[in-house]
Design a protein around this motif. Sequence first.
Motif, PDB file in Angstrom:
ATOM      1  N   LEU A 172       0.835  -1.194   0.000  1.00  0.00           N
ATOM      2  CA  LEU A 172       0.000   0.000   0.000  1.00  0.00           C
ATOM      3  C   LEU A 172       0.876   1.253   0.000  1.00  0.00           C
ATOM      4  CD1 LEU A 172      -2.521  -1.030   2.789  1.00  0.00           C
ATOM      5  CD2 LEU A 172      -2.929  -1.073   0.321  1.00  0.00           C
ATOM      6  N   GLN A 173       0.376   2.295  -0.627  1.00  0.00           N
ATOM      7  CA  GLN A 173       1.073   3.586  -0.573  1.00  0.00           C
ATOM      8  C   GLN A 173       0.706   4.254   0.750  1.00  0.00           C
ATOM      9  OE1 GLN A 173       3.327   5.192  -2.645  1.00  0.00           O
ATOM     10  NE2 GLN A 173       3.363   6.751  -1.056  1.00  0.00           N
ATOM     11  N   LEU A 174       1.541   4.024   1.767  1.00  0.00           N
ATOM     12  CA  LEU A 174       1.218   4.549   3.097  1.00  0.00           C
ATOM     13  C   LEU A 174       1.838   5.912   3.334  1.00  0.00           C
ATOM     14  CD1 LEU A 174       1.923   1.249   5.038  1.00  0.00           C
ATOM     15  CD2 LEU A 174      -0.327   2.190   4.543  1.00  0.00           C
ATOM     16  N   LEU A 175       2.897   6.202   2.597  1.00  0.00           N
ATOM     17  CA  LEU A 175       3.651   7.431   2.839  1.00  0.00           C
ATOM     18  C   LEU A 175       3.153   8.548   1.919  1.00  0.00           C
ATOM     19  CD1 LEU A 175       5.923   7.964   4.776  1.00  0.00           C
ATOM     20  CD2 LEU A 175       7.548   7.375   3.023  1.00  0.00           C
ATOM     21  N   TYR A 176       3.523   9.762   2.251  1.00  0.00           N
ATOM     22  CA  TYR A 176       3.240  10.936   1.421  1.00  0.00           C
ATOM     23  C   TYR A 176       1.753  11.200   1.249  1.00  0.00           C
ATOM     24  CZ  TYR A 176       8.117  10.022   0.480  1.00  0.00           C
ATOM     25  OH  TYR A 176       9.439   9.751   0.646  1.00  0.00           O
ATOM     26  N   ASN A 177       0.996  11.099   2.314  1.00  0.00           N
ATOM     27  CA  ASN A 177      -0.389  11.555   2.281  1.00  0.00           C
ATOM     28  C   ASN A 177      -0.745  12.098   3.664  1.00  0.00           C
ATOM     29  OD1 ASN A 177      -1.146   9.319   3.969  1.00  0.00           O
ATOM     30  ND2 ASN A 177      -1.051   8.054   2.128  1.00  0.00           N
ATOM     31  N   GLN A 178      -1.966  12.622   3.806  1.00  0.00           N
ATOM     32  CA  GLN A 178      -2.332  13.281   5.062  1.00  0.00           C
ATOM     33  C   GLN A 178      -2.395  12.314   6.248  1.00  0.00           C
ATOM     34  OE1 GLN A 178      -6.407  14.426   5.370  1.00  0.00           O
ATOM     35  NE2 GLN A 178      -6.859  13.724   3.312  1.00  0.00           N
ATOM     36  N   TYR A 179      -2.658  11.008   5.960  1.00  0.00           N
ATOM     37  CA  TYR A 179      -2.748  10.056   7.065  1.00  0.00           C
ATOM     38  C   TYR A 179      -1.368   9.816   7.689  1.00  0.00           C
ATOM     39  CZ  TYR A 179      -7.157   9.575   4.740  1.00  0.00           C
ATOM     40  OH  TYR A 179      -8.355   9.871   4.158  1.00  0.00           O
ATOM     41  N   ALA A 180      -0.351   9.778   6.829  1.00  0.00           N
ATOM     42  CA  ALA A 180       1.014   9.626   7.328  1.00  0.00           C
ATOM     43  C   ALA A 180       1.380  10.833   8.197  1.00  0.00           C
ATOM     44  CB  ALA A 180       1.993   9.489   6.168  1.00  0.00           C
ATOM     45  N   VAL A 181       0.924  12.023   7.766  1.00  0.00           N
ATOM     46  CA  VAL A 181       1.202  13.242   8.536  1.00  0.00           C
ATOM     47  C   VAL A 181       0.566  13.150   9.921  1.00  0.00           C
ATOM     48  CG1 VAL A 181       0.873  15.735   8.650  1.00  0.00           C
ATOM     49  CG2 VAL A 181       1.420  14.662   6.467  1.00  0.00           C
ATOM     50  N   GLY A 218       2.225  14.483   1.350  1.00  0.00           N
ATOM     51  CA  GLY A 218       2.321  14.546  -0.099  1.00  0.00           C
ATOM     52  C   GLY A 218       1.753  15.851  -0.594  1.00  0.00           C
ATOM     53  N   SER A 219       1.350  15.852  -1.854  1.00  0.00           N
ATOM     54  CA  SER A 219       0.828  17.095  -2.401  1.00  0.00           C
ATOM     55  C   SER A 219      -0.688  17.153  -2.263  1.00  0.00           C
ATOM     56  CB  SER A 219       1.242  17.225  -3.871  1.00  0.00           C
ATOM     57  OG  SER A 219       0.972  16.014  -4.521  1.00  0.00           O
ATOM     58  N   ASP A 220      -1.295  16.176  -1.538  1.00  0.00           N
ATOM     59  CA  ASP A 220      -2.755  16.182  -1.435  1.00  0.00           C
ATOM     60  C   ASP A 220      -3.278  17.316  -0.557  1.00  0.00           C
ATOM     61  OD1 ASP A 220      -1.606  14.940   0.758  1.00  0.00           O
ATOM     62  OD2 ASP A 220      -3.265  13.560   1.095  1.00  0.00           O
TER      63      ASP A 220
END
Lengths: 264, 295
Positions: free
Chosen positions: B155-164, B241-243
């Motif tokens: 899964l793409q877990l990194l670079y999104n608001q949830y990782a933040v 990420g850029s989201d």
Amino acid sequence: MKSSVIKSTVIFLSLFFLYFPILVLIFYSFNENKRVMVWKGFSLRWYNELFNNEQIIEAFIISIKIAALSATFATILGVMIGYSLVRIRKIPFKSFYIFLSSTPLVLPELILGLSMLLFFISLNNVIGFPSSRGQLTIFISHVTFCIAFVAIIIQARLTDFNKNIEEAAMDLGYNYTKVLYKITLPIILPSIIAGWLLAFTISLDDLVVASFTTGPGANTLPIVVFSKVRLGLSPEVNALSAILMFALVIIGLFYFYFNKKFKH
Amino acid sequence: MKNKLFEKYFVFSPYFWLVLFFFIPLAIIFKISISVSEWGMPPYQDIFLFEDGFKINTTFENYVYIFSDYYYIGSFVNSLILALISTFFCLLIGFPLAFYIATSNTRLRNILLVLVVIPFWSSFLLRVYAWKIILQNNGILNVILLNLGITSEPLQLLYNQYAVIMGIVYTYLPLMILPLYGYLNKFDLNLIEASKDLGLNRFKTFFKVILPLSVPGIVAGSLLVFIPVVGEFIIPEMLGGSDRLYYGKILWEEFFVNRNWPGASALAFSGIIILVLPIVIFQILYSRWSQKNEI
């Protein structure tokens, strides 16, 4: 019976959450592979490379120097504030004094950093100093926001301890300064050391304010580390993490020891 | 006479430092935020002009500019939401732990306290970096999920608001636990027993007795998490990420990338007014009030 099971589970899961990432970091620092996430075998290779990395070593020395100096200045000024707020009744514009000494605690680092940078630039335009930014400007900024942390520790301790001791000493003929140096300061010494240690680690750990106020020849350790890991992973930083975590934890334990010592 | 001199020295040395290096820099931010921007170095005009007589040259353009553009307001709102969610999760994880620490025996309590403080003492930047390792595509979390058969591909877990959010909750958790513990430690445990004796069940005891008594701790802990998170720059930069754009990032870019000093100053000063000032005023009033009531 049932509630003690819940209690142990909560404590275990919380501690697991707090320590799991740190353990992962340390574990992978012993990975032979250059690709951090692919395990190839146990090795001290990255520790070796770390100690031969001049950029990191130099940044480390600069950081330690700035942290020690700014912690010392911040402790002197912070003790003065803590003492003033608890023991001295007449402080002109007292609300303003409290404002100045407590706002750095809640001000986002980014805003503090920006204000310091613009201040140094404006100062340079007016009096021609500081002509360039570097270790001196980081030092000044770090002192400024560490003062508040020391002040709050000293203030708490002075509020705790019995004023009668000081008054008794005065009745016995000690003058004001002698009471301070012979009675008050020795009694709060553990808190002063605790304050210094806290200021030291805050300065050592600061990235945001240092990024704003840095200049040529003043790349602190967090600045160098951030530039290495901003876009990817770095095995050398893993090795550095393990060492730094260990060192900081030791400092933390000392802080805990000195800060608690007074209470008992 | 000597005492007076000595007192003055103690009060005014830090006073002088803080006015010079803290208050004046804040005043300079305000000054630049109401300056007219222009191309050049520095990229703004003086607020006092002496050309044809004395003229004050100020503008509120910069504030109008940031408050009428969704790019800036949206980012600030994003940061507020991020801070709200993170504070909530810190409270959710921190409260039970703080409660159990406070109700443990002295020995266990001291051990647990040290264990909670230790991660807080280790480097902030490196703790965020640790999550970058854990959440990688071939990172340890994905390996576990793949082996458990929960997911068939990484899964793409990194670079999104949830990782933040994950990174923030992790790094700020001790800041929530310590003040909570401080207040929970003060209250009388017999109250819990008493409410049970009076027939309240566990659920009611929590909501009618424990929770109301821990409100000051909840407020203190939440403020310690909420305010710095609104201005957080490093965690979104490393894990996000850029989201989503956040306040810290646009402030940084407005200054370093767009070189719009008045705009960046207006952003910073708005942050101070909205976030910091209400709390500082509350603190001053509260400390004066409690001083008056004790003496």
